[in-house]
Design a protein around this motif. Sequence first.
Motif, PDB file in Angstrom:
ATOM      1  N   TRP A   9       0.927  -1.184  -0.016  1.00 11.50           N
ATOM      2  CA  TRP A   9      -0.071   0.101   0.220  1.00 11.50           C
ATOM      3  C   TRP A   9       0.888   1.236   0.181  1.00 11.50           C
ATOM      4  CZ3 TRP A   9      -2.144  -1.453   5.353  1.00 11.50           C
ATOM      5  CH2 TRP A   9      -1.255  -1.058   6.302  1.00 11.50           C
ATOM      6  N   GLU A  13       1.678   4.654   1.602  1.00 14.15           N
ATOM      7  CA  GLU A  13       1.269   5.549   3.022  1.00 14.15           C
ATOM      8  C   GLU A  13       1.944   6.939   2.610  1.00 14.15           C
ATOM      9  OE1 GLU A  13       1.176   5.051   7.679  1.00 14.15           O
ATOM     10  OE2 GLU A  13       2.424   3.757   6.508  1.00 14.15           O
ATOM     11  N   SER A  66       2.936   3.750  11.176  1.00 15.61           N
ATOM     12  CA  SER A  66       2.966   5.137  10.702  1.00 15.61           C
ATOM     13  C   SER A  66       3.584   5.734  11.534  1.00 15.61           C
ATOM     14  CB  SER A  66       1.630   5.363  10.707  1.00 15.61           C
ATOM     15  OG  SER A  66       0.694   4.579   9.998  1.00 15.61           O
ATOM     16  N   HIS A 125      -5.619   3.934  11.009  1.00 21.54           N
ATOM     17  CA  HIS A 125      -5.351   4.689   9.751  1.00 21.54           C
ATOM     18  C   HIS A 125      -6.970   5.456   9.586  1.00 21.54           C
ATOM     19  CE1 HIS A 125      -1.566   3.113   8.196  1.00 21.54           C
ATOM     20  NE2 HIS A 125      -2.112   1.971   8.790  1.00 21.54           N
ATOM     21  N   ALA A 183      -1.374   8.178   6.812  1.00 16.40           N
ATOM     22  CA  ALA A 183      -2.164   7.060   6.984  1.00 16.40           C
ATOM     23  C   ALA A 183      -2.136   6.465   5.435  1.00 16.40           C
ATOM     24  CB  ALA A 183      -3.541   7.437   7.306  1.00 16.40           C
ATOM     25  N   THR A 184      -2.876   5.588   5.155  1.00 17.10           N
ATOM     26  CA  THR A 184      -2.996   4.960   3.962  1.00 17.10           C
ATOM     27  C   THR A 184      -3.783   5.804   2.529  1.00 17.10           C
ATOM     28  OG1 THR A 184      -4.814   3.473   4.443  1.00 17.10           O
ATOM     29  CG2 THR A 184      -2.302   2.644   4.872  1.00 17.10           C
ATOM     30  N   GLU A 219       4.760   0.503   0.962  1.00 15.85           N
ATOM     31  CA  GLU A 219       5.049  -0.320   2.246  1.00 15.85           C
ATOM     32  C   GLU A 219       4.284  -1.667   1.902  1.00 15.85           C
ATOM     33  OE1 GLU A 219       5.291   2.923   5.628  1.00 15.85           O
ATOM     34  OE2 GLU A 219       3.395   1.831   5.558  1.00 15.85           O
TER      35      GLU A 219
END
Length: 373
Positions: free
Chosen positions: A226, A228, A262, A290, A307-308, A325
């Motif tokens: 994903w 971030e 994070s 998140h 956050a994502t 990540e």
Amino acid sequence: MSTSIRNQLGTIRRARGVSAVELARSAGVSRQTIHAIEAGSYTPNTEVTLKLARRLEVSVEELFSLAPDNPEAPAGVVSELLSAGPVAKGQAVRVCRVGDHLVSIPVQSVPYYLPEADGVISKLSRSPGRVELAVFAPEDTHHRKMTLAGCDPAIGLVAGIVEKVSGVELVSAAASSRLALTWLKEGKVHIAGSHLEDPATGEYNLPFLQREFPGTDLAVITFARWEEGFVTAQGNPLGIRSAGDLAGAAVRFVNREQGSGSRGLLDRLLAEAGVPARQVAGYDRVAFGHLAAAYAVLAGEADCCLATRSAAQTFGLDFVPLRSERYDFVMRRQTLEMPAVQSFLDVLQRAALRRKLETLAGYDTAQTGAVQA
């Protein structure tokens, strides 16, 4: 069998994917005996009962239990609490069994809907991490469930498909990567999700696991990659592009809890930019997860969080990508033998799940289901 004894043998056997013939062989009885026990017309002796429980990996109480004198009154039990934040009396929980541990996981209400729950917290214990519960249906609270701790916002997509294809409920416990792995080490969850980067190598999760789980045979399976980054209001009105833009009182930041990937990323970005944490307004303000962090931005309670992309996309917020990540699922090797876990891993290979992850969450699923260790 006495009507005062509640019998869950048939339900649990089918949920575990065990045939009556196989179970009979394990218990040293005939297939007809298994069917008679499940029908309630035969009461097994202690030896057979223990063999049945051992083969199905449940407690005897999950197979056979006494009906309460007042069936309308919730039953009281003591459990270990899996919660990253504070809880209160009356809070709804899901209840699961993981090995010898009976665990309760708080569920959060959302506007317009009450959460699905197995009971509520009836009493807070003086012992940290333990609570007393009022459970609605004790015989239904343990089987056909597996627990997964982590911070991935898209785990609900997996849970929905797992339950549809196998009847197994995937109960998610919100936790930072480090807390999820701590619960795994303590035997309180079946699976832990993690995205901890090793600063020295840039590798995710494996270096940490080698240090923290010496001599433990673990399986590590990738969920997805994903992005971030910084989540801001639509249009990014403050023009936030880098960690240096967080310095000063002009930007209200909301941070993640200690032990989260994070927060670790934020600390590295601040160090690279030469910005002390004390110069970030809101560095000590914590959101657990998140989605919770992104919602604080949506609600106007903060200007920015880390956050994502999926969290930003969920609430229609702007996103400034910073890192890609890898998020892995970690479990003990013997956990792979559980039929519920096999169903879970099968879902990871399904094209339908990958399409949802790519479209709804913006994930890269090229490595989904890949074994890292």
